[in-house]
Design a protein around this motif. Sequence first.
Motif, PDB file in Angstrom:
ATOM      1  N   ARG A 128       4.729   1.110  10.642  1.00 56.01           N
ATOM      2  CA  ARG A 128       3.827   0.304  11.463  1.00 56.01           C
ATOM      3  C   ARG A 128       3.410  -0.994  10.773  1.00 56.01           C
ATOM      4  O   ARG A 128       2.568  -1.725  11.301  1.00 56.01           O
ATOM      5  CB  ARG A 128       2.590   1.123  11.826  1.00 56.01           C
ATOM      6  CG  ARG A 128       2.884   2.201  12.868  1.00 56.01           C
ATOM      7  CD  ARG A 128       1.636   2.955  13.257  1.00 56.01           C
ATOM      8  NE  ARG A 128       1.188   3.861  12.207  1.00 56.01           N
ATOM      9  CZ  ARG A 128       0.007   4.459  12.199  1.00 56.01           C
ATOM     10  NH1 ARG A 128      -0.856   4.221  13.165  1.00 56.01           N
ATOM     11  NH2 ARG A 128      -0.314   5.288  11.228  1.00 56.01           N
ATOM     12  N   ARG A 129       3.993  -1.287   9.613  1.00 56.14           N
ATOM     13  CA  ARG A 129       3.658  -2.526   8.902  1.00 56.14           C
ATOM     14  C   ARG A 129       4.902  -3.401   8.729  1.00 56.14           C
ATOM     15  O   ARG A 129       5.320  -3.709   7.610  1.00 56.14           O
ATOM     16  CB  ARG A 129       3.060  -2.202   7.526  1.00 56.14           C
ATOM     17  CG  ARG A 129       1.985  -1.149   7.485  1.00 56.14           C
ATOM     18  CD  ARG A 129       0.770  -1.532   8.279  1.00 56.14           C
ATOM     19  NE  ARG A 129       0.149  -2.748   7.796  1.00 56.14           N
ATOM     20  CZ  ARG A 129      -1.063  -3.160   8.166  1.00 56.14           C
ATOM     21  NH1 ARG A 129      -1.750  -2.448   9.048  1.00 56.14           N
ATOM     22  NH2 ARG A 129      -1.568  -4.286   7.717  1.00 56.14           N
ATOM     23  N   PRO A 130       5.526  -3.828   9.823  1.00 56.15           N
ATOM     24  CA  PRO A 130       6.791  -4.566   9.707  1.00 56.15           C
ATOM     25  C   PRO A 130       6.647  -5.942   9.069  1.00 56.15           C
ATOM     26  O   PRO A 130       7.628  -6.495   8.559  1.00 56.15           O
ATOM     27  CB  PRO A 130       7.264  -4.682  11.163  1.00 56.15           C
ATOM     28  CG  PRO A 130       5.997  -4.626  11.961  1.00 56.15           C
ATOM     29  CD  PRO A 130       5.110  -3.662  11.226  1.00 56.15           C
ATOM     30  N   ASN A 131       5.451  -6.508   9.082  1.00 55.41           N
ATOM     31  CA  ASN A 131       5.269  -7.874   8.583  1.00 55.41           C
ATOM     32  C   ASN A 131       4.661  -7.934   7.184  1.00 55.41           C
ATOM     33  O   ASN A 131       4.347  -9.017   6.702  1.00 55.41           O
ATOM     34  CB  ASN A 131       4.376  -8.652   9.555  1.00 55.41           C
ATOM     35  CG  ASN A 131       4.943  -8.697  10.947  1.00 55.41           C
ATOM     36  OD1 ASN A 131       6.002  -9.262  11.177  1.00 55.41           O
ATOM     37  ND2 ASN A 131       4.256  -8.069  11.884  1.00 55.41           N
ATOM     38  N   ASP A 132       4.484  -6.780   6.548  1.00 59.28           N
ATOM     39  CA  ASP A 132       3.831  -6.742   5.236  1.00 59.28           C
ATOM     40  C   ASP A 132       4.793  -6.273   4.148  1.00 59.28           C
ATOM     41  O   ASP A 132       5.806  -5.640   4.430  1.00 59.28           O
ATOM     42  CB  ASP A 132       2.620  -5.803   5.271  1.00 59.28           C
ATOM     43  CG  ASP A 132       1.620  -6.206   6.339  1.00 59.28           C
ATOM     44  OD1 ASP A 132       1.418  -7.418   6.517  1.00 59.28           O
ATOM     45  OD2 ASP A 132       1.055  -5.309   6.985  1.00 59.28           O
ATOM     46  N   ARG A 133       4.425  -6.606   2.916  1.00 61.71           N
ATOM     47  CA  ARG A 133       5.178  -6.103   1.765  1.00 61.71           C
ATOM     48  C   ARG A 133       4.421  -4.904   1.186  1.00 61.71           C
ATOM     49  O   ARG A 133       3.192  -4.910   1.130  1.00 61.71           O
ATOM     50  CB  ARG A 133       5.339  -7.188   0.710  1.00 61.71           C
ATOM     51  CG  ARG A 133       6.071  -8.421   1.210  1.00 61.71           C
ATOM     52  CD  ARG A 133       6.490  -9.328   0.068  1.00 61.71           C
ATOM     53  NE  ARG A 133       5.365  -9.670  -0.797  1.00 61.71           N
ATOM     54  CZ  ARG A 133       5.481 -10.183  -2.019  1.00 61.71           C
ATOM     55  NH1 ARG A 133       6.686 -10.401  -2.521  1.00 61.71           N
ATOM     56  NH2 ARG A 133       4.420 -10.480  -2.735  1.00 61.71           N
ATOM     57  N   ILE A 134       5.179  -3.907   0.747  1.00 65.90           N
ATOM     58  CA  ILE A 134       4.564  -2.664   0.256  1.00 65.90           C
ATOM     59  C   ILE A 134       5.213  -2.245  -1.049  1.00 65.90           C
ATOM     60  O   ILE A 134       6.442  -2.369  -1.212  1.00 65.90           O
ATOM     61  CB  ILE A 134       4.709  -1.536   1.306  1.00 65.90           C
ATOM     62  CG1 ILE A 134       3.985  -1.910   2.599  1.00 65.90           C
ATOM     63  CG2 ILE A 134       4.158  -0.209   0.764  1.00 65.90           C
ATOM     64  CD1 ILE A 134       4.116  -0.893   3.710  1.00 65.90           C
ATOM     65  N   GLY A 135       4.408  -1.759  -1.975  1.00 64.51           N
ATOM     66  CA  GLY A 135       4.895  -1.225  -3.238  1.00 64.51           C
ATOM     67  C   GLY A 135       4.330   0.170  -3.466  1.00 64.51           C
ATOM     68  O   GLY A 135       3.342   0.566  -2.843  1.00 64.51           O
ATOM     69  N   ILE A 136       4.963   0.919  -4.359  1.00 62.41           N
ATOM     70  CA  ILE A 136       4.543   2.297  -4.635  1.00 62.41           C
ATOM     71  C   ILE A 136       4.268   2.460  -6.132  1.00 62.41           C
ATOM     72  O   ILE A 136       5.125   2.147  -6.968  1.00 62.41           O
ATOM     73  CB  ILE A 136       5.619   3.320  -4.213  1.00 62.41           C
ATOM     74  CG1 ILE A 136       5.991   3.152  -2.741  1.00 62.41           C
ATOM     75  CG2 ILE A 136       5.133   4.738  -4.489  1.00 62.41           C
ATOM     76  CD1 ILE A 136       4.898   3.478  -1.771  1.00 62.41           C
ATOM     77  N   VAL A 137       3.074   2.967  -6.465  1.00 64.21           N
ATOM     78  CA  VAL A 137       2.707   3.320  -7.834  1.00 64.21           C
ATOM     79  C   VAL A 137       2.434   4.817  -7.869  1.00 64.21           C
ATOM     80  O   VAL A 137       1.704   5.340  -7.011  1.00 64.21           O
ATOM     81  CB  VAL A 137       1.472   2.536  -8.309  1.00 64.21           C
ATOM     82  CG1 VAL A 137       0.891   3.155  -9.584  1.00 64.21           C
ATOM     83  CG2 VAL A 137       1.816   1.075  -8.553  1.00 64.21           C
ATOM     84  N   LEU A 138       3.019   5.520  -8.834  1.00 52.80           N
ATOM     85  CA  LEU A 138       2.788   6.951  -8.998  1.00 52.80           C
ATOM     86  C   LEU A 138       1.954   7.178 -10.251  1.00 52.80           C
ATOM     87  O   LEU A 138       2.081   6.453 -11.240  1.00 52.80           O
ATOM     88  CB  LEU A 138       4.122   7.697  -9.119  1.00 52.80           C
ATOM     89  CG  LEU A 138       5.138   7.494  -7.991  1.00 52.80           C
ATOM     90  CD1 LEU A 138       6.381   8.335  -8.253  1.00 52.80           C
ATOM     91  CD2 LEU A 138       4.523   7.826  -6.644  1.00 52.80           C
TER      92      LEU A 138
END
Length: 335
Positions: A128-138
């Motif tokens: 649902r966030r097609p216009n945003d950049r996303i990163g993952i931190v564990l």
Amino acid sequence: MNWNNFEFLNREFLWLLVLIPLLAIWYFLSHKKEGATLLMPNVKGFKANTSLLAKLKPLLHVLRLLAIAAIIIAFARPRNVAVSSKIKSNNGIDIVMAVDVSASMLARDLKPNRLEALKVVAIDFVDRRPNDRIGIVLYAGESFTQTPITSDKSIVKSVISELQWGQLDGGTAIGMGLGSAVNRLKDSKAKSKVIILLTDGVNNSGNIDPKTAAELARELEIKVYTIGIGTNGMADFPWSKDPRTGLLNFRKQQVEIDEKLLQYIADQTDGQYFRATNNQDLQEIYDEIDKLEKTEIEEFKYYNYEELYRPLIFLALGLLVLEFLLRNILFKSFI
């Protein structure tokens, strides 16, 4: 012609069309006065015979009325409108999801367990966030960046689907997880920067104080939404692994979440704290965050107009010329 794209620019002129039937009535009533009248005492010697020209003469009035109607419609400016649009996202949001992957995330108070429940909700959130950049931190006893901030949603969803416990040392280093997420966003040029920090425990390891990481996030204008995941009371937690089968053994244990710390982090960064005690709560929390953090979208519309009044003008002129020629040639000597 596509009638869905048809319009009149000056539709108020169409009201003038009510004059057409009035003019037709006026022409009809005045028609008898146009011919010459011959007075005779007796018409017995004349044979009644109506000529073809007499029957066709009203055609002159029809042509004129049609010409007037065409001119009125032309004044109303009929046209076709072709609309094309282009969507541009000027103010995208950079989001880092900091996920606790400690062994306690295998607790079965959410179905089938906390980690698997999170995967489903997080992947839906990314979609649902097609216009945003996303990163993952564990993070667990330490932390690391699993995926740098990217606009490639297929990579992000693939990483989320493959999350598993055991990748890091035991423990829950909330401060290090938050610190790593802040580090990912510190150089971001996005107008809005957001961290979604999820944990199911208390800060019990790591060398970064969570409050210090929260203050750093505040200085960098990074908003942090914190989520405490876990039911109230007791839950089935993994506590050992069977050496013969490799399967985990579970036992009932009190759920402990440092809600005061998570609330503090959210307050310091103008975010919000949420508590997910079941799968539905978790889904609703991500739904709420999705509503709170909306990317501003600009839609540019381009209009291409095809004017249709010119053919009507030419039609009206043609009808008037035809009426003039018929009146002054064919009907000139007609009485």
